[in-house]
Design a protein around this motif. Structure first.
Motif, PDB file in Angstrom:
ATOM      1  N   GLN A 180       4.937 -22.263  12.355  1.00 29.28           N
ATOM      2  CA  GLN A 180       5.196 -23.437  11.731  1.00 29.28           C
ATOM      3  C   GLN A 180       4.894 -23.929  13.125  1.00 29.28           C
ATOM      4  OE1 GLN A 180       7.405 -25.293   8.845  1.00 29.28           O
ATOM      5  NE2 GLN A 180       8.091 -22.673   8.380  1.00 29.28           N
ATOM      6  N   GLU A 181       5.489 -23.667  14.259  1.00 31.28           N
ATOM      7  CA  GLU A 181       5.393 -24.139  15.818  1.00 31.28           C
ATOM      8  C   GLU A 181       4.176 -23.326  16.428  1.00 31.28           C
ATOM      9  OE1 GLU A 181       9.483 -22.489  17.001  1.00 31.28           O
ATOM     10  OE2 GLU A 181      10.399 -24.076  15.314  1.00 31.28           O
ATOM     11  N   GLY A 182       3.571 -22.915  15.902  1.00 28.82           N
ATOM     12  CA  GLY A 182       2.289 -22.870  16.197  1.00 28.82           C
ATOM     13  C   GLY A 182       2.286 -21.192  17.079  1.00 28.82           C
ATOM     14  N   ASN A 183       2.892 -20.574  16.180  1.00 26.96           N
ATOM     15  CA  ASN A 183       3.107 -19.415  16.986  1.00 26.96           C
ATOM     16  C   ASN A 183       3.560 -19.466  18.075  1.00 26.96           C
ATOM     17  OD1 ASN A 183       2.141 -17.470  14.999  1.00 26.96           O
ATOM     18  ND2 ASN A 183       0.025 -18.440  15.648  1.00 26.96           N
ATOM     19  N   SER A 184       4.304 -19.915  18.726  1.00 25.27           N
ATOM     20  CA  SER A 184       5.636 -20.251  20.163  1.00 25.27           C
ATOM     21  C   SER A 184       6.616 -19.824  20.519  1.00 25.27           C
ATOM     22  CB  SER A 184       6.346 -21.653  19.965  1.00 25.27           C
ATOM     23  OG  SER A 184       6.827 -21.780  18.487  1.00 25.27           O
ATOM     24  N   ARG A 185       7.454 -19.203  18.968  1.00 16.84           N
ATOM     25  CA  ARG A 185       8.218 -18.162  19.552  1.00 16.84           C
ATOM     26  C   ARG A 185       7.817 -16.980  19.616  1.00 16.84           C
ATOM     27  NH1 ARG A 185      12.769 -19.520  14.511  1.00 16.84           N
ATOM     28  NH2 ARG A 185      13.527 -21.438  15.581  1.00 16.84           N
ATOM     29  N   TYR A 186       6.422 -16.346  18.566  1.00 19.93           N
ATOM     30  CA  TYR A 186       6.011 -14.980  18.837  1.00 19.93           C
ATOM     31  C   TYR A 186       4.600 -14.373  19.244  1.00 19.93           C
ATOM     32  CZ  TYR A 186      10.493 -14.607  16.632  1.00 19.93           C
ATOM     33  OH  TYR A 186      11.975 -14.432  16.016  1.00 19.93           O
ATOM     34  N   TYR A 187       4.625 -14.119  20.687  1.00 20.08           N
ATOM     35  CA  TYR A 187       2.639 -13.591  20.436  1.00 20.08           C
ATOM     36  C   TYR A 187       2.185 -13.209  19.685  1.00 20.08           C
ATOM     37  CZ  TYR A 187      -0.710 -12.215  23.647  1.00 20.08           C
ATOM     38  OH  TYR A 187      -2.205 -11.723  23.895  1.00 20.08           O
ATOM     39  N   THR A 240      11.998 -15.318   7.979  1.00 18.92           N
ATOM     40  CA  THR A 240      11.978 -16.747   8.005  1.00 18.92           C
ATOM     41  C   THR A 240      11.977 -17.264   9.894  1.00 18.92           C
ATOM     42  OG1 THR A 240      13.957 -16.552   6.424  1.00 18.92           O
ATOM     43  CG2 THR A 240      14.108 -18.994   8.073  1.00 18.92           C
ATOM     44  N   ASP A 241      12.342 -16.576  10.026  1.00 20.90           N
ATOM     45  CA  ASP A 241      12.051 -16.866  12.136  1.00 20.90           C
ATOM     46  C   ASP A 241      10.543 -16.411  11.753  1.00 20.90           C
ATOM     47  OD1 ASP A 241      14.658 -16.505  12.306  1.00 20.90           O
ATOM     48  OD2 ASP A 241      14.395 -14.991  13.170  1.00 20.90           O
ATOM     49  N   PRO A 273      -1.232 -22.935   7.226  1.00 21.49           N
ATOM     50  CA  PRO A 273      -1.550 -21.407   7.274  1.00 21.49           C
ATOM     51  C   PRO A 273      -2.359 -20.372   8.127  1.00 21.49           C
ATOM     52  CG  PRO A 273      -2.680 -23.028   5.354  1.00 21.49           C
ATOM     53  CD  PRO A 273      -1.945 -22.878   6.444  1.00 21.49           C
ATOM     54  N   GLU A 274      -3.891 -21.889   8.820  1.00 23.80           N
ATOM     55  CA  GLU A 274      -4.679 -21.106   9.367  1.00 23.80           C
ATOM     56  C   GLU A 274      -4.042 -20.563  11.077  1.00 23.80           C
ATOM     57  OE1 GLU A 274      -7.912 -20.998   9.310  1.00 23.80           O
ATOM     58  OE2 GLU A 274      -7.528 -21.405   7.519  1.00 23.80           O
ATOM     59  N   ALA A 275      -2.583 -20.799  10.824  1.00 22.98           N
ATOM     60  CA  ALA A 275      -1.960 -20.865  12.280  1.00 22.98           C
ATOM     61  C   ALA A 275      -1.878 -19.607  11.994  1.00 22.98           C
ATOM     62  CB  ALA A 275      -0.518 -21.061  12.263  1.00 22.98           C
ATOM     63  N   LEU A 310       3.590 -17.656   2.250  1.00 22.81           N
ATOM     64  CA  LEU A 310       2.305 -18.316   3.659  1.00 22.81           C
ATOM     65  C   LEU A 310       1.234 -19.210   3.331  1.00 22.81           C
ATOM     66  CD1 LEU A 310       0.809 -14.614   5.451  1.00 22.81           C
ATOM     67  CD2 LEU A 310       2.472 -16.161   6.774  1.00 22.81           C
ATOM     68  N   SER A 311       1.097 -19.218   1.796  1.00 19.95           N
ATOM     69  CA  SER A 311      -0.070 -20.842   1.386  1.00 19.95           C
ATOM     70  C   SER A 311       1.241 -21.553   1.517  1.00 19.95           C
ATOM     71  CB  SER A 311      -0.298 -19.699  -0.209  1.00 19.95           C
ATOM     72  OG  SER A 311       0.448 -20.173  -1.350  1.00 19.95           O
ATOM     73  N   GLN A 312       2.247 -21.650   1.177  1.00 15.36           N
ATOM     74  CA  GLN A 312       3.272 -23.053   1.441  1.00 15.36           C
ATOM     75  C   GLN A 312       3.308 -23.517   2.580  1.00 15.36           C
ATOM     76  OE1 GLN A 312       6.553 -21.699  -0.727  1.00 15.36           O
ATOM     77  NE2 GLN A 312       5.600 -21.812  -3.171  1.00 15.36           N
ATOM     78  N   LEU A 313       3.001 -23.405   3.707  1.00 16.02           N
ATOM     79  CA  LEU A 313       2.994 -23.668   4.540  1.00 16.02           C
ATOM     80  C   LEU A 313       2.110 -24.630   4.944  1.00 16.02           C
ATOM     81  CD1 LEU A 313       3.243 -20.236   7.184  1.00 16.02           C
ATOM     82  CD2 LEU A 313       5.284 -21.829   6.577  1.00 16.02           C
TER      83      LEU A 313
END
Length: 547
Positions: A246-253, A239-240, A293-295, A287-290
């Motif tokens: 969804q946040e454009g990989n803002s949490r994790y590089y 989930t994390d 998904p391009e992120a 992933l397909s439901q995001l």
């Protein structure tokens, strides 16, 4: 990390490039970075310069990178698994594993603090005043910190002795928490990767697990059960990860996660583990439901093991390649636990980034260099056209790419000053042949962040003139010729620390396991006869599968 040197360093001699070719170079290191690489031998004149001029039979490699390691288990010998399993959730629930590995580790972690043969007592007492002669929360916390430091240095030393300079985050991987590293870089600290402090690498064990309200049967009689109908639930870590996407990989590089670890159906034709196969299916479905998904293409995602994927399906291979997903291959652990592994040649041919990882001491290699040597044996045995240069890339430039093209895994200007110097059998032997045939006793030295941290004693005496500690004689003949330089601010006594670990292991092995002859794995594979015997046994497993 406590490894650094204020003095500039010059390395002059044979240097290995990305293809495994050798050429004479002069490398200048300042402030932990490679500041220049000259062709040939170029005399340099800098104040307080350390010069390492290599012998004709020595060659410098970039420091090795291990993206799959549970280093807190490094003190354990290879586990004698009671079964060949279908997937990881079975042996995790096995009673023998629980007692011999899981509870054993927990015992060691807890007993340092409470009654560790006098190790923590003087530390605690030094913080107790005459008026306050009882244990306080502060004094206990200090003792815990000292114990963690002791455990951390010992487990990292095994990696450094094998030429490794960057590992997956150390200690407490299951909780996505990390202690500071002491003598090696780790992915838990962005600064060690040359990244801003906000660019975190997310390391987790599982994205999914069986459940809810379901425990995988751990008895060996169920090791070959059909697991395809097991219920499946998401781990909070997934989930994390999805939230970060969804946040454009803002949490994790970047993210490193175990997925689909089990029987692959490659060496055991047509017998993939059902639950492992479904793990990847559910992963792709989520992933397909995001909405974006391009992120995923910029998430720098690495999947560890990934045995359960259907690699015969071109769409699966396309998905991995097109989304820049890397795979960490751990053939030793795969064969010990599942008698199977991934079709690595198919991944390489499809342009998928593949790395090697040693996994952990109970079912893996001693360090990632040993994993490379086994991978070479595996590819030859299975008649896979995988070059030695490709294998070298799996422990250098490929893991650097998996982490988002960090400046590691190569000897280039601006990169981290992480190297190891290997002694070849002769000047004429190629560097790649030496890497695949020499024992870790042939490491001349390992350099992390521009500091010579480990190596032959004569190098420290004649060239470096820095404080060092000898590896105790009990570690074996090869290790007894090696020394380690540990930052004095750590106030760490290696011989005492190893003795404390050994005392605790002996107590648990004798009183609980009733195995008084069980001992900690030795530091070097060159000294570890039991380890060598068991690796030969893994090779026999492979031979049986290939009949």
């Amino acid at each position: 990390m406590f490894s650094s040197s204020g003095r500039p360093l010059c390395i002059m001699g044979n240097v290995v490039d990305a293809q495994g070719r050798e050429s004479v170079k002069t490398i200048l290191v300042q402030n932990g970075k490679i500041t220049n690489v000259h062709n040939g031998k170029v005399p340099l004149s800098l104040p307080d310069l350390i010069l390492l001029e290599l012998a004709d039979n020595e060659v410098v490699f970039p420091g090795l990178i291990n993206l799959h390691v549970h280093s807190e288990y490094n003190i354990f010998p290879l586990w004698q698994s009671p079964a060949v399993w279908s997937n990881r959730y079975q042996w995790r629930n096995n009673d023998q594993y629980t007692q011999e590995i899981k509870n054993f580790k927990e015992y060691i972690e807890s007993k340092w603090i409470q009654d560790y043969l006098g190790f923590t007592k003087p530390i605690v007492q030094s913080y107790i005043t005459e008026k306050d002669d009882h244990l306080t929360a502060t004094s206990i916390a200090i003792a815990v910190s000292e114990v963690q430091k002791l455990h951390g240095v010992i487990t990292e030393l095994q990696a450094v002795a094998g030429g490794t300079t960057l590992v997956q985050q150390t200690i407490k991987l299951e909780n996505n928490a990390s202690l500071p590293s002491f003598i090696v870089r780790n992915t838990g600290d962005p600064a060690e990767l040359g990244l801003p402090f906000t660019k975190k690498v997310f390391s987790v064990v599982d994205f999914v697990r069986p459940g809810p309200d379901f425990d995988a049967p751990g008895s060996p009689i169920h090791a070959r059960d059909d697991t395809s109908a097991w219920p499946m639930m998401r781990h909070p870590s997934f989930t994390d990860f999805l939230t970060s996407l969804q946040e454009g990989n803002s949490r994790y590089y970047a993210s490193i996660a175990h997925l689909a670890e089990g029987r692959a159906g490659y060496l055991q034709r047509g017998k993939p583990d059902g639950f492992s196969r479904r793990e990847f299916t559910e992963f792709r479905k989520a992933l397909s439901q995001l909405p974006n998904p391009e992120a995923l293409k910029t998430a720098h995602l690495t999947l560890t093991h990934a045995c359960g994927l259907d690699y015969s399906d071109p769409d699966t291979l396309d998905f991995l390649r097109d989304n820049h997903i890397s795979i960490v291959w751990s053939p030793v652990s795969n064969l010990i636990l599942y008698r199977d592994t991934i079709p690595v040649k198919a991944l390489l041919d499809h342009g998928i980034n593949v790395c090697l990882g040693s996994d952990w001491a109970p079912s893996g290699s001693k360090h990632v260099w040993d994993e490379l040597k086994f991978a070479r044996y595996f590819c030859d045995a299975v008649s896979l056209d995988v070059s030695s240069a490709q294998l070298l890339a799996m422990i250098t430039q490929n893991p650097a790419a998996a982490l988002g093209q960090i400046k590691a895994g190569a000897i280039q200007t601006g990169y981290n000053a992480d190297f190891f110097i290997l002694r070849k059998q002769s000047p004429d032997q190629s560097a790649l042949t030496a890497l695949q045939t020499q024992y870790d006793s042939a490491v001349r030295c390992t350099i992390v962040n521009g500091r010579v941290i480990y190596g032959d004693e004569d190098l420290f005496v004649n060239t470096l003139a820095v404080d060092y500690q000898r590896i105790p004689l009990e570690e074996g003949q090869a290790a007894a010729k090696k020394v380690v330089s540990i930052n004095s601010s750590l106030n760490f006594d290696l011989a005492k620390g190893l003795a404390q670990v050994d005392a605790l292991m002996l107590r648990y092995a004798t009183e609980t396991l009733r195995l008084p002859n069980l001992r900690r794995t030795r530091l070097l594979s060159a000294d570890d006869h039991l380890y060598q015997v068991r690796i030969k046994l893994v090779k026999s497993y492979l031979a049986e599968l290939l009949k």
